[in-house]
Design a protein around this motif. Structure first.
Motif, PDB file in Angstrom:
ATOM      1  N   CYS A 146       0.855  -1.177   0.000  1.00 56.51           N
ATOM      2  CA  CYS A 146       0.000   0.000   0.000  1.00 56.51           C
ATOM      3  C   CYS A 146       0.894   1.230   0.000  1.00 56.51           C
ATOM      4  CB  CYS A 146      -0.931   0.018   1.210  1.00 56.51           C
ATOM      5  SG  CYS A 146      -1.909   1.544   1.325  1.00 56.51           S
ATOM      6  N   GLU A 147       0.839   1.987  -1.072  1.00 57.58           N
ATOM      7  CA  GLU A 147       1.708   3.154  -1.202  1.00 57.58           C
ATOM      8  C   GLU A 147       1.394   4.244  -0.176  1.00 57.58           C
ATOM      9  OE1 GLU A 147       5.032   4.582  -2.519  1.00 57.58           O
ATOM     10  OE2 GLU A 147       4.156   2.989  -3.752  1.00 57.58           O
ATOM     11  N   PRO A 148       0.117   4.642   0.009  1.00 56.09           N
ATOM     12  CA  PRO A 148      -0.160   5.707   0.981  1.00 56.09           C
ATOM     13  C   PRO A 148       0.230   5.332   2.417  1.00 56.09           C
ATOM     14  CG  PRO A 148      -2.021   5.441  -0.498  1.00 56.09           C
ATOM     15  CD  PRO A 148      -1.102   4.285  -0.754  1.00 56.09           C
ATOM     16  N   CYS A 149      -0.032   4.082   2.821  1.00 56.47           N
ATOM     17  CA  CYS A 149       0.262   3.656   4.203  1.00 56.47           C
ATOM     18  C   CYS A 149       1.689   3.156   4.371  1.00 56.47           C
ATOM     19  CB  CYS A 149      -0.712   2.565   4.629  1.00 56.47           C
ATOM     20  SG  CYS A 149      -2.430   3.093   4.698  1.00 56.47           S
ATOM     21  N   GLU A 150       2.337   2.836   3.252  1.00 53.29           N
ATOM     22  CA  GLU A 150       3.693   2.275   3.266  1.00 53.29           C
ATOM     23  C   GLU A 150       3.770   1.026   4.140  1.00 53.29           C
ATOM     24  OE1 GLU A 150       6.298   5.522   4.354  1.00 53.29           O
ATOM     25  OE2 GLU A 150       6.495   6.114   2.253  1.00 53.29           O
TER      26      GLU A 150
END
Length: 265
Positions: free
Chosen positions: A127-131
């Motif tokens: 997940c890019e936003p949450c890393e």
């Protein structure tokens, strides 16, 4: 069939690669068994998610992908495929099913809801936003053969259509050790008390993502009281008079056969 080596790669299927096609707990049969030519027209892939690399079998790369809608005649149950395959192929199908289920379960982030993508260098959804990564889930389960001298305690599940008598099993709960889970599951399902719990072996089992931890334990007391939403029948059996039980390519079968060998049967 020898030479199954698990692995990870982000590269897509190419000419000469093999493919496992599945839908849920069903496998799509090919003309030669369970493996398809990855680029053949008849290997009808859903296409919503990319095929995932699993490893190498006899020097050839193997992938898994979700099958497109297909007729029931082309589908076979995963359990039957596993029980009817040699150990290397069964391990491959086991891995394929679990990896495909993981891909389906983590299309979106469970924290923010955004779509995930494949991690750049791990078998993980990212997940890019949450890393945060989402790795394939593994659920530890316990399975136990209870012994009272030479007598073995076997039970028949209400869910297993094969009619085999197997062993008491269940998931490990948060905060439990495996041994605590063994005691709890046995008491909940049978009313029996046990002790001398000792680990024997493990087996991955893709329904949908269990790691079965096998134990022996000794009966210490209690009256039999079946949990009716779990067990259809259960009882004590002596070697030589056992009911039908799972084959040796299951951990239940291996635990029972090992106990019989120790008894000289």
């Amino acid at each position: 069939m020898a030479g199954w080596v698990p692995g990870w790669s982000s590269s897509p299927p190419a000419a000469g690669d093999r493919l496992v096609l599945a839908r849920g707990s069903k496998i799509v049969a090919s003309s030669g068994g369970w493996l398809h030519d990855a680029l053949a027209p008849e290997a009808d892939v859903d296409g919503k998610e990319p095929a995932i690399f699993l490893g190498h079998l006899e020097g050839r790369r193997v992938f898994v992908a979700r099958a497109a809608e297909t007729s029931e005649e082309q589908l076979s149950g995963l359990r039957d495929a596993l029980l009817g395959s040699d150990p290397a192929l069964a391990s491959l199908l086991n891995t394929a099913s679990q990896v495909l289920q993981w891909q389906m379960d983590h299309r979106y982030c469970g924290r923010c809801g955004n779509p995930t993508r494949m991690h750049a260098w791990d078998r993980a959804k990212w997940c890019e936003p949450c890393e945060i990564p989402f790795y394939p889930r593994i659920a530890p389960c316990v399975i136990v053969l209870i012994r009272d001298g030479e007598k073995l305690f076997l039970a028949r599940s209400i869910r297993h259509r094969h009619g085999f008598y197997g062993l008491i099993a269940g998931f490990v709960e948060p905060g439990e050790s495996a041994e605590e889970a063994v005691k709890r599951e046995v008491f909940e399902e049978t009313g029996l008390s046990i002790d001398n719990i000792r680990y024997q072996a493990s087996q991955p089992w893709p329904f949908p993502h269990q790691l079965m931890l096998g134990f022996y334990a000794d009966y210490t007391g209690g009256e039999l009281r079946l949990q009716e939403d779990e067990l259809a029948a259960a009882g004590w059996f002596v070697p030589g008079e056992l009911p039908p039980y799972p084959p040796d390519n299951t951990i239940a079968g291996r635990l029972i056969n090992r106990a019989l060998a120790e008894s000289g049967v």
